[in-house]
Design an enzyme around this catalytic site. Sequence first.
Site, PDB file in Angstrom:
ATOM      1  CB  SER A 189      -3.808  15.742  38.318  1.00 31.95           C
ATOM      2  OG  SER A 189      -3.881  14.880  37.199  1.00 31.95           O
ATOM      3  CE1 TYR A 211       0.297  18.139  35.867  1.00 35.90           C
ATOM      4  CE2 TYR A 211      -0.485  15.867  35.832  1.00 35.90           C
ATOM      5  CZ  TYR A 211      -0.742  17.231  35.847  1.00 35.90           C
ATOM      6  OH  TYR A 211      -2.048  17.672  35.849  1.00 35.90           O
ATOM      7  CE  LYS A 257      -1.021  19.028  39.044  1.00 38.89           C
ATOM      8  NZ  LYS A 257      -1.588  20.334  39.446  1.00 38.89           N
TER       9      LYS A 257
END
Length: 266
Positions: free
Chosen positions: A159, A174, A178
């Site tokens: 991402s 998150y 990533k």
Amino acid sequence: MPLYRPDNSDSPVLSQFSLKGKVAAVTGGARGIGLEIVRGLAEAGADVAIIYSTSSGSAHEAAKEIATATGVRIAAYQGDVRSRAAIAGTVDEIVTHFGRLDIMVANSGVCADIPSLEYTEETWQQNNSVNYDGVMWTAQAAGKVFKKQGRGNLIITASVSATLVNIPQLQAAYNASKAAVVQLAKVLAVEWVDFARVNCVSPGFIETDMLYNQPKERMEQWTSLIPGRRMAATSELKGIYVFLASDACCYMTGANLIVDGGYTLL
């Protein structure tokens, strides 16, 4: 053994994008970005295994629809990337049914908006068990097959959150997970260089259900921060995965390809 060099490196360039005769698997392949990855790989000629967690009905329906449209073999398999044993069993099942595995796309991911001071062991692990541990266990299962075969290709969906801190949402788990998988890809690219290529795709804002569950004001703020002034359709990503899966980029390993409309440039 040196990094694989195809016999057809001087053939017409479009032929190098063909995945005919290849077998691919995509975790989180039943919807969103994963579904378009499956579609793109199939359109390029690969047989594809859709690995899903809970959406059994839609996964099997998607497999049937894409198989009919492309003429290749598509099948759906339940697999839990959070469990090393479970995903290894799913990969073994795919290899048994298809005969081999050439391409694995570790695409499963989850995201939660949680202030960093409010994480518990459970909420922290809920994100990392899929986004980080799940990538490792998927990679390990596929890597063992690749090593036995002598060649394979791992593609990880990361991402833009691996590169910058998205605002205004609060998603420490998150973002950190990533960033971790991008580094993991680099490590594996070096360690596995004699039998596999390993690369990442880092999408920006993509029109998925996860995105549309956000408040309208947040969507407008995000769009204002993108130089391209729009978000991407999921179908706009399938070409980059076909590129990485193909011999057209056979010398590329350890790369992180950012597809974000210029978002990370600011």
